[in-house]
Design a protein around this motif. Structure first.
Motif, mmCIF file in Angstrom:
data_model
loop_
_atom_site.group_PDB
_atom_site.id
_atom_site.type_symbol
_atom_site.label_atom_id
_atom_site.label_comp_id
_atom_site.label_asym_id
_atom_site.label_seq_id
_atom_site.Cartn_x
_atom_site.Cartn_y
_atom_site.Cartn_z
ATOM 1 N N HIS A 47 0.861 -1.182 0.000
ATOM 2 C CA HIS A 47 0.000 0.000 0.000
ATOM 3 C C HIS A 47 0.901 1.237 0.000
ATOM 4 O O HIS A 47 1.730 1.406 0.882
ATOM 5 C CB HIS A 47 -0.902 0.027 1.234
ATOM 6 N N LEU A 48 0.720 2.086 -1.012
ATOM 7 C CA LEU A 48 1.523 3.303 -1.137
ATOM 8 C C LEU A 48 0.612 4.511 -1.071
ATOM 9 O O LEU A 48 -0.355 4.628 -1.828
ATOM 10 C CB LEU A 48 2.290 3.308 -2.463
ATOM 11 N N ASN A 49 0.912 5.425 -0.150
ATOM 12 C CA ASN A 49 0.241 6.712 -0.074
ATOM 13 C C ASN A 49 1.255 7.743 -0.546
ATOM 14 O O ASN A 49 2.108 8.190 0.219
ATOM 15 C CB ASN A 49 -0.222 7.000 1.355
ATOM 16 N N ALA A 50 1.185 8.086 -1.834
ATOM 17 C CA ALA A 50 2.141 9.015 -2.437
ATOM 18 C C ALA A 50 1.447 10.358 -2.671
ATOM 19 O O ALA A 50 0.478 10.440 -3.418
ATOM 20 C CB ALA A 50 2.671 8.457 -3.747
ATOM 21 N N VAL A 51 1.949 11.392 -2.029
ATOM 22 C CA VAL A 51 1.410 12.740 -2.185
ATOM 23 C C VAL A 51 2.418 13.547 -3.007
ATOM 24 O O VAL A 51 3.618 13.553 -2.708
ATOM 25 C CB VAL A 51 1.184 13.406 -0.807
ATOM 26 N N ASN A 52 1.921 14.202 -4.046
ATOM 27 C CA ASN A 52 2.773 14.994 -4.928
ATOM 28 C C ASN A 52 2.066 16.321 -5.199
ATOM 29 O O ASN A 52 1.011 16.345 -5.826
ATOM 30 C CB ASN A 52 3.017 14.235 -6.236
ATOM 31 N N LEU A 53 2.627 17.420 -4.691
ATOM 32 C CA LEU A 53 1.968 18.724 -4.765
ATOM 33 C C LEU A 53 2.907 19.810 -5.267
ATOM 34 O O LEU A 53 4.111 19.768 -5.003
ATOM 35 C CB LEU A 53 1.485 19.144 -3.374
ATOM 36 N N SER A 54 2.328 20.794 -5.933
ATOM 37 C CA SER A 54 3.073 22.018 -6.228
ATOM 38 C C SER A 54 2.128 23.196 -6.046
ATOM 39 O O SER A 54 0.920 23.082 -6.259
ATOM 40 C CB SER A 54 3.645 21.995 -7.653
#
Length: 154
Positions: A47-54
């Protein structure tokens, strides 16, 4: 770069933030933030919780160029692997060019194009690096997440 090895659950966050504040039409500002994150992990049913924000913000800044770009590369394999010296050298060269790009004075539209080009190079290096690694049956070996935000000015 985060090489996590075998994992059941992982949380990662990649973020780029750029702010231009209080400049005028006669005295333009420029703020650029670019972030590339590479995450490698292995295992079945991970299970991967990947957050990617700009986030790029212009506050009272007419004519400013503000750009934030977050690129996240997730490499998933069935068994742990480590990027070899050749892949790490190529990634270090891309990192150097990314830093140079962040400090460049090129227009925001050209900067976005060049950042996307560097991201494509990272993706190619990672695909080559995992070409012979055992893959998870229902997941791509390399997934790329891209988030760009910004204003090119007036």
């Amino acid at each position: 770069m985060r090489q996590l090895g075998t994992a059941k659950a992982v949380g990662v966050r990649n973020q780029a933030g750029a702010v231009s504040v209080g400049c005028s039409v006669d005295a333009h500002c420029r703020s650029v933030a670019l972030s590339f994150q590479i995450v490698t992990l292995a295992g079945q049913n991970t299970h991967l919780n990947a957050v990617n924000l700009s986030n790029a913000t212009n506050e009272h800044c007419d004519g400013c160029q503000t750009l934030a770009g977050a690129y996240q590369f997730v490499v998933s394999t069935a068994r742990p692997f480590t990027l070899d010296a050749t892949a790490q050298r190529k990634l270090a060269d891309i990192h150097r060019r990314l830093d140079d790009l962040t400090r460049s004075k090129i227009p925001a539209a050209d900067l976005k194009t060049q950042a996307d080009s560097l991201a494509a190079e990272v993706t190619a290096v990672l695909h080559d690096a995992v070409a012979d690694a055992p893959k998870a049956p229902d997941a791509p070996a390399v997934a790329v997440h891209r988030h760009l935000d910004g204003w090119p000015g007036h």
